[in-house]
Design a protein around this motif. Structure first.
Motif, short mmCIF file in Angstrom:
data_model
loop_
_atom_site.label_atom_id
_atom_site.label_comp_id
_atom_site.label_asym_id
_atom_site.label_seq_id
_atom_site.Cartn_x
_atom_site.Cartn_y
_atom_site.Cartn_z
N ASP A 126 64.31 74.96 21.82
CA ASP A 126 63.18 74.05 21.95
C ASP A 126 62.05 74.73 22.72
N SER A 158 62.70 76.06 16.38
CA SER A 158 61.37 76.43 16.86
C SER A 158 60.93 77.76 16.24
N TYR A 191 55.71 76.00 17.19
CA TYR A 191 56.13 74.66 16.78
C TYR A 191 57.58 74.43 17.17
N THR A 192 57.99 73.16 17.18
CA THR A 192 59.40 72.76 17.26
C THR A 192 59.63 71.63 16.26
#
Length: 373
Positions: free
Chosen positions: A294, A189, A324-325
């Motif tokens: 995450d 992430s 984001y991940t």
């Protein structure tokens, strides 16, 4: 990420794919009943529409106007979504206005909220009060104060004489707050390099961090942060935060307020520090990739990418993406390998509650109005 998250992401992706047309129409006295995600407060329908646009899942909304008469739910902004991207049903209903997210519209993302609201109170979120001659001066004070996002001014004929001409400066988060951070094997992430972290100031400074140090008590808010530097940025953005403690085992960022003293103690796994004020904090931490972490939820959509570096690059290029991940090929389920989940949360000024109150005036900072082309 989990199966539930992935299914939600799929629905979001499908919804956006069938609703690409920009629809700015507002439907007065029309309700989109049901399919609520949540409700927030808004002073008008345009603000409600912008909340829907910034919410990762909202595709359309219904706003309860101040002329609504059935109950006291004035200024309610109901954010809604369906897998089709369209309301299941539209019904006539006096006192509400409905419309659609502007996610697919190519519009300015810096919202100039210049309107003021007579006899409307933005209740809560106060961090400072002062006395001003009129609401215009109160709005100027809010605009000049780095922490202020909106205000309520009590005018000269308010019932209680003691608080006449009182200007309440109020705070809401303009720095993205990640709702869920958890350890998970096979994911990476990170943040958009363009993520809004602090005000842009000319003077650059390096924040002070104290490793293996705890500052107990005086908590005002606990958030989640990916690192001590991220926590420091959150503290720097909050006008009441005088120092913070970050616990690395659970990603908790404890914002604290005590301007009179700071008592430290040794504690392994805790990093503490102070905010940066009136200077540009080093934000190189937004370029870091967090392996095995995450940022669950808040998905806009996903795309297939070859590696997490490309995922971060694409997130940075997308003005809607804040973090984001990425699921790499060591993730337990091969069906989700190479998926880059684009994510965002609401960061526009948003009062925690909006109510009717005679002889007050409320409004927003004009900071964004000065940066428009």
């Amino acid at each position: 990420m989990g199966t539930h998250l992935i299914l939600v992401s799929l629905f979001s992706l499908c919804s956006l794919s069938v609703s690409q047309e920009c629809n700015q129409e507002l439907l007065e006295n029309v309700d989109f009943p049901g399919t609520d995600i949540t409700f927030l407060y808004s002073p008008n329908v345009e603000h409600c529409q912008q909340l829907c646009t910034q919410h990762p899942s909202c595709l359309f909304f219904t706003f309860v106007r101040p002329d609504w008469t059935r109950d006291n739910r004035h200024f309610y902004c109901y954010l809604k979504s369906t897998s089709s991207g369209q309301p299941n049903v539209q019904t006539p209903l006096l006192g509400v206005t409905s419309g659609f997210s502007l996610k697919t519209c190519n519009l300015d993302t810096n919202h100039c909220l210049s309107e003021v609201y007579q006899n409307v109170d933005f209740l809560g979120a106060d961090y400072r009060t002062l006395f001003t001659a009129d609401y215009e001066e109160c709005q100027r004070a809010c605009t000049q104060d780095p922490g202020c996002q909106f205000f309520t001014f009590v005018n000269g004929v308010f019932t209680s004489e003691k608080i006449r001409y009182k200007c309440h400066l109020k705070f809401s988060w303009t720095v993205p707050k990640i709702p869920i951070i958890e350890r998970k094997a096979g994911v990476v992430s990170g943040f958009s390099h363009e993520a809004e972290t602090t005000q842009h100031l000319d003077t650059v400074c390096q924040g002070e961090l104290f490793s293996r140090t705890d500052i107990k008590g005086n908590d005002i808010e606990t958030l989640l942060a990916a690192s001590p530097e991220h926590c420091q940025t959150l503290c720097s953005a909050h006008p009441l935060c005088t120092y913070f403690s970050y616990t690395s085992n659970d990603f908790r960022c404890h914002l604290k307020n005590n301007p009179n003293e700071m008592v430290t103690s040794a504690n392994e796994g805790v990093t503490s520090g102070m905010p940066a004020r009136f200077c540009q904090l080093n934000n190189s931490w937004v370029k870091d990739a967090y392996e095995g972490i995450d940022f669950r939820g808040s998905d806009i959509r996903y795309e297939l990418m070859d590696n997490p570096d490309m995922c971060q690059k694409k997130c940075t290029e997308d003005p809607k993406c804040q973090f984001y991940t990425y699921a790499n090929e060591s993730f337990f389920d091969s069906n989700y390998w190479r998926r880059c989940y684009f994510k965002r949360v609401i960061t526009m000024p948003a009062p925690p509650k909006v109510t009717k109150l005679t002889n007050v005036v409320s409004g927003f900072t004009l900071k964004n109005c000065f940066h428009r082309v």
